[in-house]
Scaffold this active site. Structure first.
Site, short mmCIF file in Angstrom:
data_model
loop_
_atom_site.label_atom_id
_atom_site.label_comp_id
_atom_site.label_asym_id
_atom_site.label_seq_id
_atom_site.Cartn_x
_atom_site.Cartn_y
_atom_site.Cartn_z
N GLU A 54 -6.78 -6.71 -2.07
CA GLU A 54 -7.23 -7.12 -0.73
C GLU A 54 -8.75 -6.97 -0.66
O GLU A 54 -9.27 -5.86 -0.64
CB GLU A 54 -6.59 -6.25 0.36
CG GLU A 54 -5.10 -6.44 0.53
CD GLU A 54 -4.55 -5.64 1.72
OE1 GLU A 54 -5.36 -5.11 2.51
OE2 GLU A 54 -3.32 -5.54 1.83
N GLU A 80 0.79 -1.23 0.00
CA GLU A 80 0.00 0.00 0.00
C GLU A 80 0.83 1.28 0.00
O GLU A 80 0.30 2.36 0.24
CB GLU A 80 -1.00 -0.01 1.17
CG GLU A 80 -2.00 -1.14 1.06
CD GLU A 80 -2.92 -1.27 2.24
OE1 GLU A 80 -2.58 -0.74 3.32
OE2 GLU A 80 -3.98 -1.90 2.10
#
Length: 876
Positions: free
Chosen positions: A542, A476
């Site tokens: 995710e 991320e």
């Protein structure tokens, strides 16, 4: 004759390598006054020292010596001293190991290899310090030529002083605690996360393998094998040649020049190249491209076989003595990626064919780094059994070990490998729990050079595995700009230029939705409509839901006094949770449990949770698959496994016991699959294979709670390769039949011999969204028989009587007949099985062969079983 004997001895010597994995001792640094030079001699008496676990961590050693309670049980972790409070010396330890190795003769060499020490160390052998400056780096392999330091009598002692990470971090409850754990090049989860409590020693120790390696004068290191498979291939039939590129690094530490040949053996052919090595030199040797005729190709799970070639690389000195040789298994395949303009995301290609990615996020096998070949194999096999084809290794942990990649090669699981970093610790978001501001955290780790040296080393360690598909800069967030630039523009192009590099895990370059940008989620319990109708990110890195295990799983880490089920208040939308459940990171099932009736106790809660688990993950897989190549090129579930006894995001528990999430995914992710969109009532078929299917019979039925059958339609069907096809909607009919108390919907596809190719049974809620009918089902009349097929394999036959009710949601467990505990791991071809009236189903159970020496039996627990649980013997 003498020359022959000497050659044989040299050959044996050159091929010798062994692990130092037992007989270690340790002591805390503050209890030791002597220097490493003294400790590493046989004159120093270590009789009073504690037996040490190597490979392992300090905490593992303390646990194995009963100095601390099991941190995975109950609230025990709270009773273990945390390094942030104790100071680093508390977990700084000396480790010693006595081993026998006689001095090398002639030009032969002996090496001491460490594959992982966390975090820094000094190393002594027989009174000599091997490292000139302190060795630092959890993700660096250290190797030393110990030829000059071996004891003449063959009795050697190794002493290693291991220091914890430079910055241990405050485990204040944040993601990675206060974030400062990321100032190291190491594990971030050790300071705690939303799925784990902190590891109190921050995983300090000699955590990976230690080996002694013996060679001749020349040593082979960091071989590099690249396979190129041009064109678009299919798994079957004759193949055009593949191109094999081979290179390796050779070192000659001796004072004399060495002439010889480097050769590799592949598919019965040997290719050699003459090499001359100067004294005290290291050189890289490359072979001309080799054309492998009619190769047997490696494919991801579900698309073809995972053929692996045995590859041997050896250096033979003049006189035909083997100096060093390496042996590994390689898969011949080519990985590419391209941007899909229609979906707005990258798609992965293997051997020229696009692969729809169905993946799972992986953290680490064991939070205390108790790593093993068996555990890796079992965990990766479970991912194969979920019908997934990719594992993403999350950036807050590590580049996984070679044994993990070996298992992924074996089972056809592509690997998306993050490098070290996370948005949480490394500054993507403002966070009041973090010690430093975003600007400071954005430059973590403190030592950028160490990060890059570690990346170079670990890339070399795993780049030859067929399964490794994607390198990623971090979770991320990208690494700092200088690190990112070096990785992207220099390191990977030089060391591993055939794989896709994505700068961070949800990068815009990977996926870009219509609203702009990329991201991940949703997480937690979702209405099934979200999976089917809500268009999320087109390559979602995710997305996930819940994962509480069943009652047998909960008993492994929750004390009896805390076996209190969570209670959800539908008015306040809050959940009352027991302290141990909360400590082990329970996340709410909200209204989902109550739809099956309020939980009577923890066992009842866990059983109903399995119904939710199955439905959630089947719905997730089916919803994404229904839009493949239209909305999506892939999805990766957050997450599929836990390295600790957590209660979220897992298809099997820490002890390798699967729950219904695994089998919901197994069903919903099947390569060839019939499915039902519960929102619009569309019956669909997904074909994730390269073969079209023709002349199938589609049979669509419902069953009421009494077992009464209603044939809705029976039609012929066909479908092309690698696509999803919509057939017809039955929503009005199903909703009408389900309105009062729910209904079962059975979908089947039959082949020309009327055998079931794929089937799927849904339980449809009533008009109020509940499952009122399930709560008053009659007992089924399921008969169960089991027999051994061979050691380590059992066949189970389930038969439901005609005119009976459905035998709904049966959990089959292989258990030890004496202890009544489950055999773990065990691999079921299917589980949580529903058997229709008049139907027979066969299941296969595979288990590790040591369990075959025990007396085994089956335990069956079904939703409407007449005897819960029932026990079934296994016929010889």
């Amino acid at each position: 004759m003498l020359a022959l004997v000497l050659t044989i001895v040299n050959n044996i010597y050159a091929q010798s390598s062994y692990e130092l994995n037992s007989g270690w001792k340790c002591a805390p640094v503050n209890s030791v006054k002597e220097t490493g030079a003294v400790l590493s001699t046989s004159a120093f008496n270590t009789t009073g020292w504690m037996p040490a676990t190597v490979p392992g961590t300090v905490l593992t050693t303390l646990l194995n010596n009963q100095k601390v309670p099991d941190p995975f049980w109950g609230m025990n972790n709270e009773h273990i001293a945390d390094i942030y409070k104790t100071g680093a010396d508390y977990y700084t330890y000396w480790f010693t190991k006595d081993f026998k190795e006689t001095p090398a003769t002639g030009s032969n060499q002996v090496y001491l290899n460490f594959r992982g020490i966390n975090y820094s160390c000094d190393i002594y052998l027989n009174g000599h310090k091997l490292n000139k400056t302190i060795q630092k780096g959890m993700f660096l392999r250290f190797n030393y030529n110990i030829t000059p330091y071996l004891a003449k009598n063959g009795d050697n002692r190794l002493a290693v002083l291991v220091h914890p990470p430079d910055v241990v971090g405050n485990p204040n409850g944040g993601q990675g605690g206060d974030g400062t754990i990321a100032r190291n090049v190491g594990l971030q989860y050790t300071a705690g996360w939303d799925w784990i409590q902190p590891m109190r020693d921050r995983n300090t120790g000699i955590w990976d393998k230690v080996t002694i390696q013996k060679t001749g004068a020349v040593r082979i290191a960091d071989e590099h094998i690249v396979t190129l498979v041009p064109g678009v291939r299919l798994p079957e039939g004759a193949q055009q040649p593949a191109v094999i590129k081979v290179a390796a690094e050779l070192s000659n530490p001796t004072a004399a020049a060495v002439n010889g040949s480097l050769s590799f053996e592949l598919d019965g052919k040997t290719i050699s190249k003459a090499v001359s090595l100067k004294p005290n030199s290291t050189t890289n040797v490359s072979f001309a491209d080799y054309s492998l005729p009619n190769p047997k190709l490696w494919w991801p799970n579900g698309y073809g076989d995972q053929h692996l070639y045995n590859f041997k690389l050896k250096f033979t000195a003049a006189g035909k003595a083997i100096s060093d040789q390496h042996q590994l298994n390689i898969g011949v395949r080519q990985l590419t990626s391209e941007y899909n303009e229609h979906t707005g995301s990258r798609q992965i290609m293997v051997n020229g064919q696009k692969i729809f990615i169905k993946g799972g996020n992986w953290v680490i096998s064991d939070a205390m780094l108790r790593l093993s070949d068996m555990r890796y194999d079992a965990e990766v096999r479970y991912h194969r059994d979920m019908n997934l084809n990719l594992i993403r290794v999350w950036g807050g942990a590590m580049i996984e070990r070679p044994e993990f990649f070996e298992a992924c090669d074996k089972y056809g699981i592509l690997v998306f490998q993050d490098l070290w970093g996370s948005g949480d610790c490394n500054g993507r978001w403002q966070d009041p729990q973090k010690l430093d501001d975003q600007w400071t955290r954005r430059q973590y780790p403190d030592d950028h050079g160490l990060f890059l040296r570690s990346a170079i080393d670990q890339i070399k360690m795993v780049r030859n595995y067929a399964s490794l598909a994607i390198w990623c800069g971090g979770n991320e967030i990208t690494p700092p700009e200088d690190i990112l630039t070096a990785l992207r523009d220099t390191i990977l192009p030089k060391l591993d230029n055939t794989r896709w590099f994505v700068d961070y895990s949800n990068s815009d370059s990977m996926s870009h939705n219509v609203l702009g940008g990329n991201g991940d989620g949703p997480y937690g319990i979702q209405p099934l409509s979200v999976f089917w109708e809500f268009k999320t990110f087109p390559f979602n890195s995710e997305v996930g839901s819940v994962g509480v295990g069943d009652y047998e799983s909960l008993k492994r880490f929750i004390p009896t006094a805390n076996m209190v089920p969570p209670v959800y208040d539908e008015e306040t939308h809050k959940t009352k949770t027991d302290s141990v459940w909360d400590y082990h990171k329970y996340i709410g099932y909200d209204t989902a449990i109550n739809k099956y009736g309020k939980a009577k106790n923890a066992a009842d809660f866990a059983m109903k949770a399995q119904l939710v688990n199955y439905d959630q993950y089947r719905g997730l897989a089916e919803g994404f698959t229904s839009h493949m190549w239209d909305w999506y090129t892939g999805f990766i579930i957050w997450k599929t496994q836990n390295p600790w006894t957590a209660m979220r995001g897992q298809m099997y528990d820490y002890y390798l016991d699967p729950n219904a999430c695994l089998y919901g995914l197994h069903n919903g992710s099947a390569p060839f699959h019939i499915m039902y969109n519960p929102i619009n009532g569309m019956v669909m078929v997904a074909n994730n294979t390269f073969k079209a299917r023709r002349s199938m019979m589609m049979v669509v039925k419902t069953y009421d709670m009494e077992g009464k059958q209603n044939l809705l339609t029976q039609v012929f069907a066909d479908i092309n390769a690698t696509t999803v096809k919509k057939y017809f909607s039955i929503k009005g009919t199903v909703d009408k039949l389900a309105a009062k108390e729910g209904v079962f919907l059975s979908l089947q596809l039959l082949d020309e011999n009327k055998k079931v190719i794929t089937d799927n049974t849904y339980w449809i809620p009533d008009s109020k969204g509940g499952f009122s009918g399930l709560q008053k089902m009659k007992a089924e009349e399921l008969s169960v028989k089991a027999k051994y097929i061979k050691p380590g394999r059992v066949e189970v036959t389930l038969v439901n009587k005609e005119n009976s009710v459905l035998a709904f949601f049966n959990r089959i467990s292989l258990v030890d007949a004496d202890s009544k505990t489950r055999v773990l791991p065990a691999f079921y071809s299917d589980n949580y099985v529903t058997v229709l009236p008049g139907e027979e189903k066969k299941l296969i159970i595979d288990y590790n062969t040591p369990a075959s020496k025990k007396k085994l039996e089956l335990n069956i627990n079904g939703w409407n079983a007449s005897n819960v649980p029932r026990t079934v013997s296994i016929d010889e």
